[in-house]
Design a protein around this motif. Structure first.
Motif, mmCIF file in Angstrom:
data_model
loop_
_atom_site.group_PDB
_atom_site.id
_atom_site.type_symbol
_atom_site.label_atom_id
_atom_site.label_comp_id
_atom_site.label_asym_id
_atom_site.label_seq_id
_atom_site.Cartn_x
_atom_site.Cartn_y
_atom_site.Cartn_z
ATOM 1 N N LYS A 290 0.835 -1.209 0.000
ATOM 2 C CA LYS A 290 0.000 0.000 0.000
ATOM 3 C C LYS A 290 0.868 1.256 0.000
ATOM 4 N N ILE A 291 1.939 1.230 0.793
ATOM 5 C CA ILE A 291 2.860 2.377 0.826
ATOM 6 C C ILE A 291 3.442 2.609 -0.573
ATOM 7 N N MET A 292 3.887 1.508 -1.201
ATOM 8 C CA MET A 292 4.511 1.646 -2.522
ATOM 9 C C MET A 292 3.489 2.091 -3.577
ATOM 10 N N ASP A 293 2.274 1.545 -3.484
ATOM 11 C CA ASP A 293 1.232 1.918 -4.459
ATOM 12 C C ASP A 293 0.817 3.377 -4.292
ATOM 13 N N GLU A 294 0.753 3.844 -3.043
ATOM 14 C CA GLU A 294 0.392 5.252 -2.804
ATOM 15 C C GLU A 294 1.465 6.172 -3.392
ATOM 16 N N TRP A 295 2.722 5.783 -3.191
ATOM 17 C CA TRP A 295 3.837 6.587 -3.735
ATOM 18 C C TRP A 295 3.741 6.652 -5.260
ATOM 19 N N TRP A 296 3.509 5.475 -5.860
ATOM 20 C CA TRP A 296 3.443 5.394 -7.324
ATOM 21 C C TRP A 296 2.274 6.231 -7.854
ATOM 22 N N SER A 297 1.138 6.130 -7.157
ATOM 23 C CA SER A 297 -0.050 6.865 -7.591
ATOM 24 C C SER A 297 0.206 8.375 -7.480
ATOM 25 N N PHE A 298 0.795 8.806 -6.357
ATOM 26 C CA PHE A 298 1.017 10.236 -6.102
ATOM 27 C C PHE A 298 2.051 10.833 -7.053
ATOM 28 N N PHE A 299 3.172 10.106 -7.220
ATOM 29 C CA PHE A 299 4.283 10.711 -7.977
ATOM 30 C C PHE A 299 4.281 10.362 -9.471
ATOM 31 N N GLY B 46 8.511 20.544 -1.842
ATOM 32 C CA GLY B 46 7.136 20.700 -1.372
ATOM 33 C C GLY B 46 6.339 19.420 -1.559
ATOM 34 N N LEU B 47 6.553 18.756 -2.704
ATOM 35 C CA LEU B 47 5.800 17.518 -2.982
ATOM 36 C C LEU B 47 6.120 16.423 -1.964
ATOM 37 N N GLN B 48 7.403 16.372 -1.522
ATOM 38 C CA GLN B 48 7.767 15.333 -0.549
ATOM 39 C C GLN B 48 6.997 15.539 0.746
ATOM 40 N N HIS B 49 6.916 16.807 1.192
ATOM 41 C CA HIS B 49 6.167 17.092 2.423
ATOM 42 C C HIS B 49 4.703 16.705 2.254
ATOM 43 N N HIS C 200 20.204 18.597 -16.196
ATOM 44 C CA HIS C 200 20.593 18.397 -14.798
ATOM 45 C C HIS C 200 19.483 17.609 -14.097
ATOM 46 N N VAL C 201 19.810 17.086 -12.919
ATOM 47 C CA VAL C 201 18.882 16.150 -12.276
ATOM 48 C C VAL C 201 18.653 16.482 -10.796
ATOM 49 N N ILE C 202 17.375 16.430 -10.400
ATOM 50 C CA ILE C 202 17.016 16.506 -8.979
ATOM 51 C C ILE C 202 16.498 15.124 -8.602
ATOM 52 N N GLU C 203 16.937 14.610 -7.457
ATOM 53 C CA GLU C 203 16.569 13.245 -7.078
ATOM 54 C C GLU C 203 15.959 13.153 -5.681
ATOM 55 N N PRO C 204 14.638 12.884 -5.605
ATOM 56 C CA PRO C 204 14.079 12.478 -4.320
ATOM 57 C C PRO C 204 14.240 10.958 -4.191
ATOM 58 N N VAL D 180 15.957 18.361 -15.691
ATOM 59 C CA VAL D 180 15.579 19.778 -15.814
ATOM 60 C C VAL D 180 16.607 20.545 -16.654
ATOM 61 N N LYS D 181 16.188 21.737 -17.107
ATOM 62 C CA LYS D 181 17.169 22.617 -17.752
ATOM 63 C C LYS D 181 18.133 23.079 -16.664
ATOM 64 N N PRO D 182 19.445 23.173 -16.997
ATOM 65 C CA PRO D 182 20.432 23.497 -15.948
ATOM 66 C C PRO D 182 20.089 24.747 -15.141
ATOM 67 N N ASP D 183 19.562 25.800 -15.814
ATOM 68 C CA ASP D 183 19.318 27.030 -15.053
ATOM 69 C C ASP D 183 17.962 27.024 -14.333
ATOM 70 N N GLU D 184 17.262 25.892 -14.406
ATOM 71 C CA GLU D 184 15.963 25.817 -13.717
ATOM 72 C C GLU D 184 15.998 24.841 -12.550
ATOM 73 N N TRP D 185 17.212 24.440 -12.121
ATOM 74 C CA TRP D 185 17.267 23.394 -11.090
ATOM 75 C C TRP D 185 16.679 23.863 -9.757
ATOM 76 N N GLU D 186 16.885 25.167 -9.451
ATOM 77 C CA GLU D 186 16.446 25.615 -8.116
ATOM 78 C C GLU D 186 14.922 25.606 -7.962
ATOM 79 N N THR D 187 14.207 26.087 -8.987
ATOM 80 C CA THR D 187 12.738 26.088 -8.887
ATOM 81 C C THR D 187 12.208 24.655 -8.816
ATOM 82 N N ASN D 188 12.827 23.749 -9.592
ATOM 83 C CA ASN D 188 12.365 22.358 -9.567
ATOM 84 C C ASN D 188 12.726 21.664 -8.252
ATOM 85 N N PHE D 189 13.861 22.056 -7.690
ATOM 86 C CA PHE D 189 14.252 21.513 -6.379
ATOM 87 C C PHE D 189 13.176 21.886 -5.348
ATOM 88 N N GLU D 190 12.758 23.165 -5.397
ATOM 89 C CA GLU D 190 11.741 23.640 -4.438
ATOM 90 C C GLU D 190 10.408 22.941 -4.671
#
Ligand code: GAP
Length: 447
Positions: A43-52, A235-238, A319-323, A221-231
C-alpha cells in the motif's frame, strides 16, 4: 522495553515483519515481510506510485534489471567512492563503522582524528584501534559460468555488483525514454525496487538493512531551472509524507547537508529526518545531482546524452534533482507514527492508528457467536458484500468478541462489523470504531 522493541515485538506477533532466515538463526541486515507486512508495504509503494507517477503528466515509470553492466558503477563513482570508514578493534577483532561509534565525526574521518577521540570498543571496552580503512559497500558476484578455481581475466571480467541504488537503472534508460516518448523538460523517471548495501553495522530493526527497497525519481531539468524544480519537489515530498502517509509534520525535520558530508554526486542535499522511537534519523534525501551521472555515462559509453529542446533547437545535458526514499524506513516511520498504547476500561490496549488508505484491512467482519449457524451464515453474506465493495476485508470468528477487537486494534483495522440476532430481523449490524471504541448500529446497505 523501548517503543522500538514494542514495535518489533508487535511486527513479529502479528505477522508484519520477521527476522530474515530466522529458522537458521537469522541473517544480519535482512528482514522478511509476513502476510500483513506485505499488504502494508504494497500500500505504501502503491500510494507513492499513484502520487508521484500516475497522477502526474511529467513522470514515467521504469523497472530496470538489478544486475547491470559493471561499467555503470565505474562511471557513477560507486566503485571508487561508495565506501564507509571501517575500524577494527585490535583486542577483540570486532569491526565497526567509525562514525557510528563516536560523536562529532563524519564518513571522511581520518585514523588520527578517530584515535584522538579515545573511543572505547563497544564489545570489549578496550581502546586499541587499527587504522581507518575504506570499505566498499557494494555486494559483488560472478555472472556466467565461472568456477571457484577460475582466476585472472575470466574471474575478473565476470564480476558484477548487486545495485547499491536503483537510480543508475534510471539513468541508463534516460536516452531510451527520450527517444521513444519525446518528453518535454522537465520530466521525471520513477522506479521502485531492491537495492543492496553491505552495511558494516545494520541496526535499528529495518532502518539500516543490507537489502532494502528504494523508491526514486530522477527529475531531468534545464540546468538554469534546477532551483525552482528543487523547491517544487521539496514541497511535494512534504505533501506526500504528511497527507498521504499521515506522518505528523512536527516529526519531520529538514537537514541541509554540509558540502563535506554530501554524496560524491551532489551539489545540494536536504535530508528529511524523522523522529523515530530511537531518535531522529534520515527518512529520505532530496539531492541536486547536476549533470554528474549523464555526463559520466556519456564519457564512459561514448553515447550522447544530450537533450534537444523542441522549441529552440538548443542541445544540452539535462541536470537532475533526485528524491530518494527507502520503503523500509517509510514503513517504520508509518508504524512509529501510529503505534499507540492506551487504556480502555482499566485495561492496557495496543492500537495502530493507521490511516484508512494504509490499514491492511478496512473492515473485520464477525458473527457474535461462532456456534450459531444462522449468525455465521448472515455474517458470511455481509463479509462477501464488503469484500466485493472494498477488497481488503478480513473475517474473524476466533475467541470472544473482546479478544477479536484487541487483535484488530493491534493490526490497525479501522472498523469491526459484528452480526448479532437483531441483524437477522432488521438488517442492521454493530460497527465498532478502532480509535474511539464507540459502537453504532448501521444498516448493512449503508456500510
Ligand atoms: N540514489 C541516492 C541514494 O541511494 P542514499 O541517501 O544513499 O541515496 C536514499 O539512500 C534512501 O534510501 C535513504 O534516505 C534511505 O531512506 C534509504 N536507504 C539507504 N540505505 C539504506 C539501508 N541500508 N537500509 C534501509 N534503507 C536505506
Amino acid at each position: 522495553m523501548s517503543k522500538l522493541d514494542d514495535i518489533v515485538s508487535l511486527c513479529k506477533r502479528r505477522g508484519f515483519v520477521f527476522p530474515g532466515s530466522e529458522v537458521y538463526g537469522g541473517f544480519a541486515g535482512t528482514w522478511d515481510f509476513g502476510p500483513l507486512g506485505v499488504i502494508l508495504k504494497k500500500k505504501i509503494m502503491d500510494e507513492w506510485w499513484s502520487f508521484f507517477v500516475e497522477k502526474r503528466d511529467d513522470m514515467y515509470g521504469v523497472d530496470a534489471a538489478i544486475l547491470m553492466n559493471p561499467r555503470i558503477w565505474v562511471a557513477s563513482g560507486h566503485t571508487a567512492t561508495f565506501a564507509d570508514p571501517l575500524v577494527e578493534c585490535k583486542e577483540c577483532k570486532s569491526r565497526f563503522r567509525a562514525d557510528k561509534i563516536a560523536d562529532g565525526i563524519n564518513e571522511s574521518v581520518s585514523s588520527e582524528e578517530f584515535w584522538d577521540l579515545h573511543v572505547k570498543c563497544p564489545v570489549c571496552g578496550k581502546e586499541n584501534w587499527g587504522p581507518i580503512r575504506k570499505f566498499n559497500m557494494m555486494f559483488s558476484t560472478h555472472v556466467g559460468a565461472v568456477l571457484p578455481e577460475d582466476t585472472g581475466d575470466l574471474a575478473e571480467k565476470s564480476i558484477a555488483y548487486l545495485r547499491p541504488e536503483t537510480a543508475q537503472g534510471i539513468f541508463v534508460n534516460y536516452k531510451n525514454v527520450v527517444d521513444t516518448f519525446y518528453p518535454s523538460l522537465p520530466f521525471g523517471l520513477a522506479q521502485q525496487g531492491k537495492a543492496f548495501r553491505n552495511e558494516i553495522s545494520p541496526r535499528d530493526f529495518i532502518l539500516r538493512d543490507r537489502e532494502c527497497s528504494q523508491m526514486e525519481i530522477e527529475y531531468f531539468v534545464k540546468p538554469d531551472e534546477w532551483e525552482t524544480n528543487f523547491e517544487m519537489l521539496r514541497g511535494l515530498q512534504h505533501e506526500f509524507l504528511e497527507t498521504v502517509m499521515g506522518l505528523g509534520a512536527r516529526k519531520i525535520h529538514e537537514y541541509e547537508v554540509p558540502a563535506e558530508d554530501r554524496a560524491h554526486y551532489s551539489k545540494r542535499t536536504i535530508d528529511f529526518m524523522f523522529d523515530y522511537p530511537n531518535g531522529s534519523e534520515e527518512l529520505m534525501g532530496l539531492a541536486y545531482r547536476t549533470d554528474f551521472d549523464l555526463d559520466n555515462i556519456q564519457r564512459e559509453s561514448g553515447k550522447s546524452m544530450e537533450y534537444r529542446d523542441k522549441n529552440t533547437g538548443e542541445t544540452f545535458v539535462p541536470h537532475v534533482i533526485e528524491p530518494s526514499i527507502g520503503v523500509e524506513r517509510l514503513f517504520l516511520a508509518v508504524l512509529s507514527n501510529v503505534y499507540t498504547e492506551d487504556e480502555i476500561n482499566g485495561e492496557k490496549r495496543v492500537v495502530l492508528k493507521l490511516p484508512e488508505n494504509l490499514a491492511p484491512y478496512r473492515f473485520c467482519v464477525s458473527p457474535l457467536l461462532k456456534n450459531k449457524p444462522e449468525l455465521v451464515e448472515k455474517a458470511q453474506e455481509v463479509y462477501k458484500i464488503l469484500r466485493e465493495k472494498y477488497g481488503n476485508v478480513t473475517w474473524d470468528d476466533s475467541g470472544n468478541i473482546g479478544k477479536r477487537y484487541r487483535k484488530q486494534d493491534e493490526i490497525g483495522t479501522p472498523k469491526c462489523v459484528v452480526i448479532d440476532f437483531d441483524t437477522l430481523s432488521d438488517n442492521t449490524v454493530t460497527v465498532r470504531d478502532r480509535d474511539t471504541t464507540e459502537q453504532v448500529r448501521v444498516l448493512i446497505s449503508e456500510l
